[in-house]
Design an enzyme around this catalytic site. Sequence first.
Site, PDB file in Angstrom:
ATOM      1  CG  HIS A  17      40.706  46.898  42.470  1.00 19.68           C
ATOM      2  ND1 HIS A  17      41.572  46.243  41.628  1.00 19.68           N
ATOM      3  CD2 HIS A  17      40.898  46.338  43.701  1.00 19.68           C
ATOM      4  CE1 HIS A  17      42.260  45.335  42.299  1.00 19.68           C
ATOM      5  NE2 HIS A  17      41.854  45.363  43.562  1.00 19.68           N
ATOM      6  CE  LYS A  41      47.452  40.472  48.048  1.00 23.14           C
ATOM      7  NZ  LYS A  41      46.445  41.320  47.438  1.00 23.14           N
ATOM      8  NE  ARG A  91      38.052  39.762  46.854  1.00 29.47           N
ATOM      9  CZ  ARG A  91      39.333  39.617  46.526  1.00 29.47           C
ATOM     10  NH1 ARG A  91      39.694  39.641  45.278  1.00 29.47           N
ATOM     11  NH2 ARG A  91      40.240  39.435  47.452  1.00 29.47           N
ATOM     12  CB  SER A 129      44.868  41.469  41.308  1.00 33.80           C
ATOM     13  OG  SER A 129      44.193  42.694  41.453  1.00 33.80           O
TER      14      SER A 129
END
Length: 156
Positions: A17, A41, A91, A129
């Site tokens: 990030h 999430k 990514r 994360s």
Amino acid sequence: MLHAVFPGSFDPLHHGHLDVVRRAAGLFDRLTVAAVDNPLKRGQRFTLDERLAILTEATADLDNVVADRFDGLLVDYVRSLGARVLVKSLRGEGDVDVELQMAQLNRQLEPSVETVFLPTSPRWSFVSSTRVKEIAGLGGDVSMWVPEATLKRLQR
Ligand code: PNS
């Protein structure tokens, strides 16, 4: 003045990030990094306040970067700031479908806001994360992937 917003859950902030934050800060006059609760999430580890504290601490050296939090629709928040650009990072292939869908939907909701994609630096392309939380939770060393502001809170 080109103002961009980099939104995300940032639960927690990692070097992938931060690399995007630094690069975007070099491209735009002003960058707001904004944390939001993503109800889709599960397994949230840090409160929104903690995530904002990490973001604020980790970006303190960047003059044109402001950390913030928001609720509700992203495009409403972007509009309220008068920003014109959404920064997202990719990514790999796995991110493309979902990010492209959000970019298309956001542009239909607010045509004046453009999404700009930055490829994650290869060095950080495998960091997420979710994995950071998992590894740290199992006692693994995550210090190579997260800034000090995140690390000290993970260790608490
Ligand atoms: O870090 P994340 O969880 O991948 O970020 C996803 C995020 C926060 C960018 C996305 O969930 C979002 O935009 N949430 C705000 C609510 C919203 O506007 N949803 C419609 C998206 S098309």
